[in-house]
Write a protein that holds these residues in place. Structure first.
Motif: not given
Length: 207
Positions: A26-27, A70-73, A78-79, A85-86
C-alpha cells in the motif's frame, strides 16, 4: 509520502513483481513506462538510475535502485520491517532467499525465457525453456501439496517474486493445467487485498 517512481515495461514480469510488492504494501507509486523499442533504457539519464540499462528500477526520494529482487527487499526492509513479508527467523529468512534465487535462475530460464520468445521474439531456445519450466513446476506443485505458501504460513516476498512469470507462463506456451497446487497458490495471491495484475499477451499454442 512522495510517490515512488517505478521505471518499467508494463509487460515485464520483473517489473510487475515490483509493482505488485508496492501495491501489496500500500505504498504510493507512479509508473514511468520506458520506450525500450527506441532505446529509452539506454539513454544517459536512465543509465544513471540503472547502470546496466535494465528494468525495473525505482527512485524513492532520490534513492535509486535497480534489480527486482533487490527492490522488493529494500521496500520491505524500509517500509514493513519485521512484517510477514520478510521472516526474521534465520531458517525462514534463508528459505525466502532460496526462492529469490529460484526466481532469478529457474524461473528466469524457464517460464520467463519461454515467454520472452513468444511475446518479445527473443532468440532463445524455446523448447529448452519450456522443458525447464515443466521441471520447475513439477517440483513446485509437489512443494505446495501440503502448504498454502512457499515458505511460511502466510505470504512472503518469495511468493511475490515467483508469481508474475508463473501466472503468465501460458503466454510462453507453458500449460499450467497439470499443476493444480500451483494454480491454487496463484489464486491465493490474486485474492490478496491490493493485488494488481500485469498486462496480458495473446496465449499461443501450449506445450
Amino acid at each position: 509520502m512522495t510517490p515512488i517512481k517505478l521505471y518499467r515495461n508494463p509487460k515485464s514480469g520483473h517489473c510487475h513483481r515490483v509493482e505488485l510488492m508496492l501495491a501489496l504494501l500500500d505504498l504510493p507509486y507512479e509508473t514511468v513506462d520506458l520506450d525500450m523499442a527506441n532505446g529509452a533504457h539506454k539513454a544517459p539519464e536512465y543509465l544513471k538510475i540503472s547502470p546496466f540499462g535494465l528494468v525495473p528500477a525505482i527512485d524513492d526520494g532520490g534513492y535509486t535502485l535497480a534489480d527486482s529482487n533487490a527492490i522488493m527487499v529494500y521496500l520491505v526492509q524500509t517500509y514493513a520491517k519485521g512484517s510477514k513479508w520478510m521472516p526474521q527467523d534465520p531458517k525462514e529468512a534463508a528459505d525466502v532467499q532460496r526462492w529469490l534465487t529460484v526466481a532469478a535462475d529457474n524461473i528466469y530460464s524457464g517460464p520467463c525465457a519461454a515467454r520472452l520468445v513468444k511475446v518479445f521474439g527473443a532468440p532463445l531456445d524455446h523448447s529448452a525453456a519450456v522443458a525447464r519450466a515443466h521441471n520447475l513446476f513439477k517440483m513446485m506443485d509437489a512443494h505446495l501439496a501440503d502448504r498454502d505458501w512457499l515458505v511460511t504460513d502466510t505470504i512472503t516476498i518469495a511468493d511475490v517474486a515467483g508469481y508474475s512469470y508463473i501466472a503468465h507462463a501460458p503466454e510462453g506456451g507453458v500449460d499450467l493445467t497439470p499443476y493444480p497446487n500451483i494454480r491454487t497458490w496463484l489464486g491465493r495471491i490474486e485474492a490478496e487485498p491490493k493485488f494488481v495484475g500485469m498486462a496480458t499477451s495473446p496465449i499461443p499454442e501450449l506445450a
